[in-house]
Design a protein around this motif. Structure first.
Motif, PDB file in Angstrom:
ATOM      1  N   MET A   1       0.845  -1.058   0.035  1.00  0.00           N
ATOM      2  CA  MET A   1      -0.071   0.060   0.016  1.00  0.00           C
ATOM      3  C   MET A   1       0.884   1.319   0.058  1.00  0.00           C
ATOM      4  SD  MET A   1      -3.018   0.960   2.617  1.00  0.00           S
ATOM      5  CE  MET A   1      -4.017  -0.329   2.282  1.00  0.00           C
ATOM      6  N   LEU A   2       0.451   1.976  -0.724  1.00  0.00           N
ATOM      7  CA  LEU A   2       1.284   3.477  -0.918  1.00  0.00           C
ATOM      8  C   LEU A   2       1.187   4.423   0.194  1.00  0.00           C
ATOM      9  CD1 LEU A   2       0.656   4.383  -4.565  1.00  0.00           C
ATOM     10  CD2 LEU A   2       2.688   3.224  -3.622  1.00  0.00           C
ATOM     11  N   ASP A   3       1.835   5.155   0.720  1.00  0.00           N
ATOM     12  CA  ASP A   3       1.758   6.127   1.655  1.00  0.00           C
ATOM     13  C   ASP A   3       0.747   7.493   1.479  1.00  0.00           C
ATOM     14  OD1 ASP A   3       2.375   7.613   4.336  1.00  0.00           O
ATOM     15  OD2 ASP A   3       3.662   8.521   3.228  1.00  0.00           O
ATOM     16  N   LEU A   4      -0.198   7.206   2.364  1.00  0.00           N
ATOM     17  CA  LEU A   4      -1.164   8.272   1.868  1.00  0.00           C
ATOM     18  C   LEU A   4      -0.752   9.843   1.744  1.00  0.00           C
ATOM     19  CD1 LEU A   4      -4.380   9.386   1.515  1.00  0.00           C
ATOM     20  CD2 LEU A   4      -4.570   9.377   3.731  1.00  0.00           C
ATOM     21  N   ARG A   5       0.076  10.325   3.152  1.00  0.00           N
ATOM     22  CA  ARG A   5       0.683  11.816   2.791  1.00  0.00           C
ATOM     23  C   ARG A   5       1.531  11.885   1.561  1.00  0.00           C
ATOM     24  NH1 ARG A   5       3.769  13.461   8.041  1.00  0.00           N
ATOM     25  NH2 ARG A   5       2.011  13.214   8.876  1.00  0.00           N
ATOM     26  N   TRP A   6       2.302  11.010   1.312  1.00  0.00           N
ATOM     27  CA  TRP A   6       3.231  11.012   0.127  1.00  0.00           C
ATOM     28  C   TRP A   6       2.526  11.134  -1.090  1.00  0.00           C
ATOM     29  CZ3 TRP A   6       4.737   8.265  -4.173  1.00  0.00           C
ATOM     30  CH2 TRP A   6       5.959   8.808  -4.902  1.00  0.00           C
ATOM     31  N   ILE A 100      -9.548   2.858  -1.750  1.00  0.00           N
ATOM     32  CA  ILE A 100      -8.804   3.506  -2.929  1.00  0.00           C
ATOM     33  C   ILE A 100      -7.184   3.127  -2.870  1.00  0.00           C
ATOM     34  CG2 ILE A 100      -7.873   5.506  -4.009  1.00  0.00           C
ATOM     35  CD1 ILE A 100     -10.491   7.040  -3.234  1.00  0.00           C
ATOM     36  N   LEU A 101      -6.707   3.324  -1.749  1.00  0.00           N
ATOM     37  CA  LEU A 101      -5.317   2.835  -1.497  1.00  0.00           C
ATOM     38  C   LEU A 101      -4.999   1.221  -1.964  1.00  0.00           C
ATOM     39  CD1 LEU A 101      -3.789   5.232   1.224  1.00  0.00           C
ATOM     40  CD2 LEU A 101      -3.343   5.189  -1.283  1.00  0.00           C
ATOM     41  N   SER A 102      -6.084   0.485  -1.063  1.00  0.00           N
ATOM     42  CA  SER A 102      -5.820  -1.161  -1.401  1.00  0.00           C
ATOM     43  C   SER A 102      -5.933  -1.550  -2.671  1.00  0.00           C
ATOM     44  CB  SER A 102      -7.227  -1.421  -0.397  1.00  0.00           C
ATOM     45  OG  SER A 102      -8.202  -1.438  -1.062  1.00  0.00           O
ATOM     46  N   VAL A 103      -6.674  -0.954  -3.622  1.00  0.00           N
ATOM     47  CA  VAL A 103      -6.591  -1.364  -5.022  1.00  0.00           C
ATOM     48  C   VAL A 103      -5.755  -0.787  -5.910  1.00  0.00           C
ATOM     49  CG1 VAL A 103      -8.993  -1.858  -4.786  1.00  0.00           C
ATOM     50  CG2 VAL A 103      -8.390   0.275  -5.838  1.00  0.00           C
ATOM     51  N   THR A 104      -4.706   0.511  -5.168  1.00  0.00           N
ATOM     52  CA  THR A 104      -3.918   0.804  -6.303  1.00  0.00           C
ATOM     53  C   THR A 104      -2.385   0.233  -6.069  1.00  0.00           C
ATOM     54  OG1 THR A 104      -4.703   2.992  -5.665  1.00  0.00           O
ATOM     55  CG2 THR A 104      -2.684   3.133  -6.577  1.00  0.00           C
ATOM     56  N   THR A 208      -0.050  -9.034   1.553  1.00  0.00           N
ATOM     57  CA  THR A 208       0.917  -9.131   0.312  1.00  0.00           C
ATOM     58  C   THR A 208       0.172  -8.863  -1.027  1.00  0.00           C
ATOM     59  OG1 THR A 208       0.167 -11.536   0.218  1.00  0.00           O
ATOM     60  CG2 THR A 208       2.114 -11.399   1.252  1.00  0.00           C
ATOM     61  N   GLY A 209      -0.902  -8.184  -0.921  1.00  0.00           N
ATOM     62  CA  GLY A 209      -1.695  -7.770  -2.134  1.00  0.00           C
ATOM     63  C   GLY A 209      -2.327  -8.733  -2.782  1.00  0.00           C
ATOM     64  N   GLN A 210      -2.643  -9.858  -2.515  1.00  0.00           N
ATOM     65  CA  GLN A 210      -3.545 -10.684  -3.258  1.00  0.00           C
ATOM     66  C   GLN A 210      -4.925 -10.200  -3.219  1.00  0.00           C
ATOM     67  OE1 GLN A 210      -0.887 -12.209  -1.877  1.00  0.00           O
ATOM     68  NE2 GLN A 210      -0.199 -12.777  -3.891  1.00  0.00           N
ATOM     69  N   PHE A 211      -5.403  -9.713  -1.809  1.00  0.00           N
ATOM     70  CA  PHE A 211      -6.610  -9.160  -1.672  1.00  0.00           C
ATOM     71  C   PHE A 211      -6.594  -7.482  -1.721  1.00  0.00           C
ATOM     72  CE2 PHE A 211      -8.791 -12.963   0.354  1.00  0.00           C
ATOM     73  CZ  PHE A 211      -8.650 -13.811  -0.832  1.00  0.00           C
ATOM     74  N   PRO A 212      -7.588  -7.025  -2.071  1.00  0.00           N
ATOM     75  CA  PRO A 212      -8.977  -7.401  -2.806  1.00  0.00           C
ATOM     76  C   PRO A 212      -8.698  -7.643  -4.260  1.00  0.00           C
ATOM     77  CG  PRO A 212      -8.887  -4.933  -2.599  1.00  0.00           C
ATOM     78  CD  PRO A 212      -7.667  -5.142  -1.968  1.00  0.00           C
ATOM     79  N   ALA A 363       4.879  -4.347   3.370  1.00  0.00           N
ATOM     80  CA  ALA A 363       5.230  -3.925   4.850  1.00  0.00           C
ATOM     81  C   ALA A 363       4.187  -2.955   5.329  1.00  0.00           C
ATOM     82  CB  ALA A 363       6.685  -3.245   4.831  1.00  0.00           C
ATOM     83  N   ARG A 364       3.774  -2.085   4.488  1.00  0.00           N
ATOM     84  CA  ARG A 364       2.632  -1.044   5.064  1.00  0.00           C
ATOM     85  C   ARG A 364       1.485  -1.821   5.084  1.00  0.00           C
ATOM     86  NH1 ARG A 364       3.984   4.438   5.016  1.00  0.00           N
ATOM     87  NH2 ARG A 364       5.881   4.970   3.835  1.00  0.00           N
ATOM     88  N   ARG A 365       1.229  -2.673   4.179  1.00  0.00           N
ATOM     89  CA  ARG A 365      -0.176  -3.181   4.447  1.00  0.00           C
ATOM     90  C   ARG A 365      -0.129  -4.413   5.668  1.00  0.00           C
ATOM     91  NH1 ARG A 365      -2.709  -3.141  -1.093  1.00  0.00           N
ATOM     92  NH2 ARG A 365      -4.031  -4.971  -0.569  1.00  0.00           N
ATOM     93  N   ALA A 366       1.236  -4.873   5.690  1.00  0.00           N
ATOM     94  CA  ALA A 366       1.230  -6.011   6.805  1.00  0.00           C
ATOM     95  C   ALA A 366       1.818  -5.315   8.038  1.00  0.00           C
ATOM     96  CB  ALA A 366       2.128  -7.101   6.291  1.00  0.00           C
TER      97      ALA A 366
END
Length: 425
Positions: A1-6, A100-104, A208-212, A363-366
């Motif tokens: 997942m990307l860093d929202l602030r960045w 939004i971030l989870s599917v980016t 690990t980005g498999q979901f969603p 690492a951000r997602r986990a």
């Protein structure tokens, strides 16, 4: 997942870089608006909570003095309703941001070549010369059936299409490859061996980005109220070894070599590679996983690539390495090398492993972090994964490259101690 602030601070640059993946990421502009709304709601909530605290203190004073506090009680009750409404608004906004971030996908590394698809991948290395045969080449399907070491018909009877029964020396070949790969990476390359659970939970798949995004490709397992998923690759359980942990930075990098049976529905692959064992619903795989400090991750990626290559070098099978273009890059990866092995039965190189750097995306997602010292702030690790290798596809490569005119298969020298025979016949 990307860093929202960045992302918000660099929204135009982020959209531009992600657009090299050949999709429209203008939807990310909504994050700027949502974040502004979030700030306004948080400020309103904090103001009302402060006022409620002040009024509550007045109520306490009035009651102690046996004075009428009904007006203030009504006001506090009203503030409570307003705060609850604002909390609901805040949760709705934060859910939208999260979704939004989870599917980016991850942002490609600057060294990843820009391209539309796999045709724009760049070959960087070729090792070995494909063998010239003086007899008609058989593919692994014909070889396996004639030698009675691969049984497709009975596998289909037991389960269905895209499953295989290894028999006799075919079963021994698969088992030998697993042990050879695990021995190589553990003893020569210094990885810690693990055999993780083959069943994982929802959080592990998200981390690990498999979901969603790839939910439809997963096999779901239920038992009573429990809901699990069959592991699609050893990357999933192994990355999640350290989910929600803070690691001592002095211990990094962590190097794991994991063996699992992997399961994929291949929902989006109808009609592709349906013959043989190239694309199965169930397959064995040896996976390399690294957890590193950010500044060391690309150096470790290069090491991992060499470790994966060594499998094919010792098996003496021709292969090549390509750098994936942005159009062929995996969802969570910033950079990926594909290891492609020569398959005489198809007269072409085919992927046998991917070696990737997810940087801090997983690492951000986990929530996997580390500290350089007790006094330093926490930082996200970088995670890397690489095939070490896909066992079934390695079997194909051995069968086709080492086939003989009489239909037998010579066993690669390095596997003879495991196989206990020099020829499969």
């Amino acid at each position: 997942m990307l860093d929202l602030r960045w992302v918000i601070e660099n929204i135009e640059e982020v959209i531009k870089k992600l657009s090299t993946r050949n999709a429209d990421f203008s939807y990310l502009n909504e994050l700027v608006l949502l974040q502004e709304q979030r700030k306004i709601v948080i400020a309103d909530v904090e103001t009302k909570k402060a006022l409620r605290n002040t009024q509550s203190k007045k109520i306490g004073e009035l009651k102690r003095n046996k004075q009428d506090a009904s007006h203030f009680l009504d006001e506090v009750a009203s503030l409570g309703d307003e705060i609850k409404d604002l909390d609901d608004q805040l949760k709705n906004i934060e859910d939208k941001i999260f979704n939004i971030l989870s599917v980016t996908p991850n942002i490609p590394h600057e060294s990843t070549p820009i391209g539309k698809d796999e045709n724009d991948n760049i070959e960087i290395k070729k090792v070995g010369t494909p063998r010239v045969f003086n007899f008609p080449i058989k593919d692994h399907i014909e070889l396996g059936e004639k030698l009675n070491i691969l049984d497709f018909e009975r596998a289909a009877k037991i389960t269905g299409a895209r499953f295989i029964v290894d028999k006799g020396l075919g079963a021994r070949l698969e088992r030998s490859l697993i042990q050879f790969m695990m021995d190589l990476h553990a003893h020569q390359h210094g990885y810690t061996e693990i055999i993780p659970p083959y069943i994982v939970n929802e959080k592990s798949m998200f981390a690990t980005g498999q979901f969603p995004k790839f939910r439809e490709d997963s096999f779901k397992v239920t038992a009573g109220e429990n809901v699990w998923y069959l592991n699609p690759t050893a990357e999933v359980p192994t990355i999640n070894l350290h989910r929600d942990e803070i690691i001592d930075g002095n211990q990094l990098p962590f190097n794991y070599c994991a063996f699992t049976t992997a399961f994929r529905s291949e929902a989006g692959s109808a009609g592709r590679d349906t013959r043989g064992i190239l694309r199965q619903h169930q397959f064995n795989k040896v996976e390399l996983i690294k957890f590193t400090k950010p500044e060391e991750s690309y150096q470790e990626l290069d090491k991992m690539l060499l470790h994966s290559e060594e499998v094919l070098k010792q098996l003496e099978i021709p292969y090549r390495i390509v750098t994936l273009s942005t159009g062929d890059l995996g969802f969570g990866m910033a950079k990926t090398y594909d290891l492609e092995v020569w398959l005489p039965g198809q007269n072409m190189y085919r992927e046998i492993g991917s070696i990737s750097n997810a940087e801090d995306f997983q690492a951000r997602r986990a929530n996997i972090r580390f500290k350089r010292s007790k006094e330093s702030k926490t930082e996200y690790v970088h995670t890397l994964n690489g095939s070490g290798l896909a066992v079934g596809r390695t079997m194909i490569a051995i069968m086709e490259n080492y086939q003989n005119k009489d239909g037998t298969i010579t066993v690669p020298k390095v596997l003879i101690p495991y196989m206990k025979v020099s020829v499969i016949e």
